[in-house]
Design an enzyme around this catalytic site. Structure first.
Site, mmCIF file in Angstrom:
data_model
loop_
_atom_site.group_PDB
_atom_site.id
_atom_site.type_symbol
_atom_site.label_atom_id
_atom_site.label_comp_id
_atom_site.label_asym_id
_atom_site.label_seq_id
_atom_site.Cartn_x
_atom_site.Cartn_y
_atom_site.Cartn_z
ATOM 1 N N GLU A 52 0.839 -1.202 0.000
ATOM 2 C CA GLU A 52 0.000 0.000 0.000
ATOM 3 C C GLU A 52 0.872 1.249 0.000
ATOM 4 O O GLU A 52 2.035 1.208 0.434
ATOM 5 C CB GLU A 52 -0.887 -0.036 1.263
ATOM 6 C CG GLU A 52 -1.813 1.151 1.405
ATOM 7 C CD GLU A 52 -2.878 0.967 2.480
ATOM 8 O OE1 GLU A 52 -2.772 0.005 3.271
ATOM 9 O OE2 GLU A 52 -3.810 1.796 2.528
ATOM 10 N N ASN A 199 -12.495 -1.201 -0.836
ATOM 11 C CA ASN A 199 -11.715 -1.775 0.261
ATOM 12 C C ASN A 199 -12.312 -1.300 1.577
ATOM 13 O O ASN A 199 -12.542 -0.106 1.760
ATOM 14 C CB ASN A 199 -10.254 -1.309 0.186
ATOM 15 C CG ASN A 199 -9.484 -1.680 1.451
ATOM 16 O OD1 ASN A 199 -9.099 -2.835 1.634
ATOM 17 N ND2 ASN A 199 -9.279 -0.716 2.344
ATOM 18 N N GLU A 200 -12.560 -2.226 2.457
ATOM 19 C CA GLU A 200 -13.122 -1.893 3.776
ATOM 20 C C GLU A 200 -14.211 -0.832 3.619
ATOM 21 O O GLU A 200 -14.181 0.221 4.270
ATOM 22 C CB GLU A 200 -12.018 -1.486 4.761
ATOM 23 C CG GLU A 200 -11.023 -2.613 4.969
ATOM 24 C CD GLU A 200 -10.149 -2.519 6.214
ATOM 25 O OE1 GLU A 200 -10.123 -1.466 6.867
ATOM 26 O OE2 GLU A 200 -9.488 -3.538 6.541
ATOM 27 N N TYR A 267 -6.815 -9.231 11.246
ATOM 28 C CA TYR A 267 -5.474 -8.964 11.777
ATOM 29 C C TYR A 267 -5.326 -9.599 13.158
ATOM 30 O O TYR A 267 -6.273 -9.601 13.948
ATOM 31 C CB TYR A 267 -5.241 -7.454 11.903
ATOM 32 C CG TYR A 267 -4.945 -6.786 10.565
ATOM 33 C CD1 TYR A 267 -3.660 -6.780 10.048
ATOM 34 C CD2 TYR A 267 -5.955 -6.192 9.828
ATOM 35 C CE1 TYR A 267 -3.371 -6.181 8.830
ATOM 36 C CE2 TYR A 267 -5.684 -5.588 8.600
ATOM 37 C CZ TYR A 267 -4.381 -5.590 8.101
ATOM 38 O OH TYR A 267 -4.101 -5.011 6.892
ATOM 39 N N GLU A 322 -6.194 -9.226 3.467
ATOM 40 C CA GLU A 322 -5.305 -8.585 4.447
ATOM 41 C C GLU A 322 -5.256 -9.479 5.673
ATOM 42 O O GLU A 322 -6.300 -9.744 6.287
ATOM 43 C CB GLU A 322 -5.804 -7.186 4.832
ATOM 44 C CG GLU A 322 -5.649 -6.184 3.706
ATOM 45 C CD GLU A 322 -6.032 -4.749 4.079
ATOM 46 O OE1 GLU A 322 -5.934 -4.386 5.273
ATOM 47 O OE2 GLU A 322 -6.429 -4.003 3.168
#
Ligand code: AHR
Length: 518
Positions: A52, A199-200, A267, A322
């Site tokens: 990113e 994204n998100e 995560y 991710e």
């Protein structure tokens, strides 16, 4: 006698059993491997990466510019290219992350002097000069021999902008977009296959509800067109960890032929904001992170069961685009840059995560480590001209043998890793058979103190020879530094015996082993 038996013999027997178990070695964990023709292939794309525009991932990481003294090809560091080729990375996701939903790709093509400077509002509010754009990224992918995965902007970009980007990259003809690409120096289209749509979108990508995003996705995906010679694979922005409602609505409201994949982000962290140092931690921190990492099992299984309900034939892939550890940033570094060191604890997280993805290879067709260079659970760290490979890099390299191999289902009961009365499974394992008939078994022992004996029956596989590699170290906190870049690195693993088709081995505490059998 009866009385003795019930009232006396039993307590005496129990006393001896209990005393014996204090001294006896627990037996080895027995792993059985089955050969199942119906078992899925572990897609190589599970070994994908993510880069990113965040901190020193691109600028000062991958990209140093053509005028740098650091050896480079078109501005990309040669040492990074070489290291990543060693991992055989199958795909690279770019430009974000949160950055993707404020990225306007047209800012990043054409003469560099004409490219506008924008503010990277998500990550440290640094100025972004757009010198690394579409051409630079796709050339990097060619150097790495990897598939690009472009994340399109839905949060602040238009449908037309996304449509134009796909056409710019993929159309070989005489349209304005194709001609603009040619004028910018690239004759042939790149034929980019993987496209993320948002994204998100529940958070940094627009704070949308799933109901709203599902409709928007249908609209954006409609205009992300297939041009001759390339059928694109569209990946919808998916849930954050246990946001199961998001998955439910997407699977219910989006026609499945419009979505190759639905993403999920998970995560290994203790909460938000992320806490704890990457290298200064004790056993209680270690245990907590292992527990968070192993929660991936539950997160994946619940998303998958929702997907199964709507899509029993598993046409839509689950894309974990991710994953990785997230700690507090290294002392003295920009809090917006998410720069962290990487220790043996991260090696455990990498080994566990990859094994968990393999196990669900019938649904998970892609995953992306966050992130490749200098950000979060990085595979590579750089400091000026220096570069080091982290324990995570080494695990990914050892595991690369599983790419595109057929899963060999395992069954075993793991011994426990106990800390202050709480327990976790100590052993994680996965096996596959590659196209040349080689069998690979990856084993992780997360127990911080106890070695674990394993016995694997290889008879069904006709294996005569075994070799292995191990990643281990003296302390959980051990990591590589720019002054000591090889403190943690793999070595040959020899602590095993193969007799009559039975393999016996001992896994040291907090170690990762990959075996090869033929
Ligand atoms: O990887 C860092 C950030 O984590 C990404 O930009 C975002 O998608 C996620 O929240």
């Amino acid at each position: 006698m009866t009385i003795l038996k019930t009232k006396l013999v039993k307590p005496i027997a129990l006393f001896f059993m209990a005393t014996a178990s204090l001294f006896a070695q627990e037996g080895p964990t027995s792993i059985s491997i089955s050969v199942d023709e119906e078992a899925p292939t572990i897609s190589k794309h599970i070994y994908g990466h993510f880069a990113e525009h965040l901190g020193r991932s691109i600028y000062g990481g991958f990209y140093v510019g053509e005028d740098s003294n650091i050896p480079n090809t078109n501005g990309v560091r040669n040492d990074i290219i070489e290291a990543l080729k060693g991992l055989k990375i199958p795909n690279l996701r770019w430009p974000g992350g949160c950055f993707a939903d404020e990225y306007h790709w047209k800012d990043g093509v054409g003469p560099k002097g004409d490219r506008p400077i924008i503010l990277n509002t998500h990550w440290g509010e640094v100025e972004e000069d757009n010198s690394f754009g579409t051409h630079e990224f796709l050339e990097l992918c060619e150097l790495l021999e990897t598939e690009p995965y472009l994340a399109g902007n839905v949060g602040s970009g238009t449908v037309e902008e996304l449509n134009d980007w796909v056409e710019y990259c993929n159309y070989d003809g005489n349209t304005a977009m194709a001609n603009w690409r040619k004028a910018n120096g690239r004759e042939e289209p790149w034929k980019v296959k993987y496209w993320g749509i948002g994204n998100e979108s529940w958070g940094c990508g627009g704070n949308m509800t799933p109901e709203y995003f599902a409709n928007l996705y249908r609209q954006y995906a409609t205009y992300a067109r297939n041009y001759p010679g390339v059928n694109i694979k569209k990946i919808a922005s998916g849930a954050d960890s246990d946001n199961y409602h998001w998955t439910e609505v997407m699977m219910r409201d989006v026609p499945h032929n419009m979505m190759w994949g639905l993403s999920v982000h998970y995560y290994t962290r203790t909460g938000w904001p992320p806490t704890g140092s990457a290298t200064k931690f004790d056993e209680s921190d270690y245990f907590l992170f292992m527990k968070h990492c192993l929660r991936t099992n539950e997160i994946l299984d619940t998303h998958i069961s929702i997907m199964d309900k709507y899509d029993p034939k598993k046409r839509v892939a689950l894309v974990v685009d991710e994953w990785g550890s997230w700690y507090a940033v290294e002392e003295g570094t920009n809090p917006g840059f998410a720069y962290q060191q990487n220790s043996m604890r991260d090696a455990m997280i990498a080994g566990l995560s990859l094994n968990m993805f393999h196990e669900r290879a019938d649904r998970i067709k892609m995953a992306n480590l966050a992130q490749t260079v200098n950000v979060l659970q990085a595979a590579i760290l750089t400091k000026d001209e220096k570069m080091l490979l982290t324990p995570t890099y080494h695990v990914m390299k050892m595991y690369a043998v599983h790419q595109d191999s057929k899963l060999l289902p395992l069954s075993f009961e793991s011994p426990k890793y106990t800390y202050k009365g709480e327990t976790l499974s100590a052993i994680s394992a996965s096996a596959s058979k590659d196209k040349n008939g080689l069998v690979h078994i990856s084993l992780v022992n997360i127990d911080s103190k106890k070695e674990n004996e394993i016995e694997i029956d290889l008879n069904a596989l006709g294996i005569k020879n075994v070799t292995g590699e191990i990643l281990k170290s003296d302390k959980l906190q051990d990591h590589n530094t720019f002054d000591n870049p090889d403190k943690v690195r793999p070595s040959a693993f020899k602590d095993f015996k193969l007799k009559k088709g039975k393999l016996k081995l001992t896994l040291p505490p907090f170690s990762v082993v990959v075996l090869e059998g033929k």
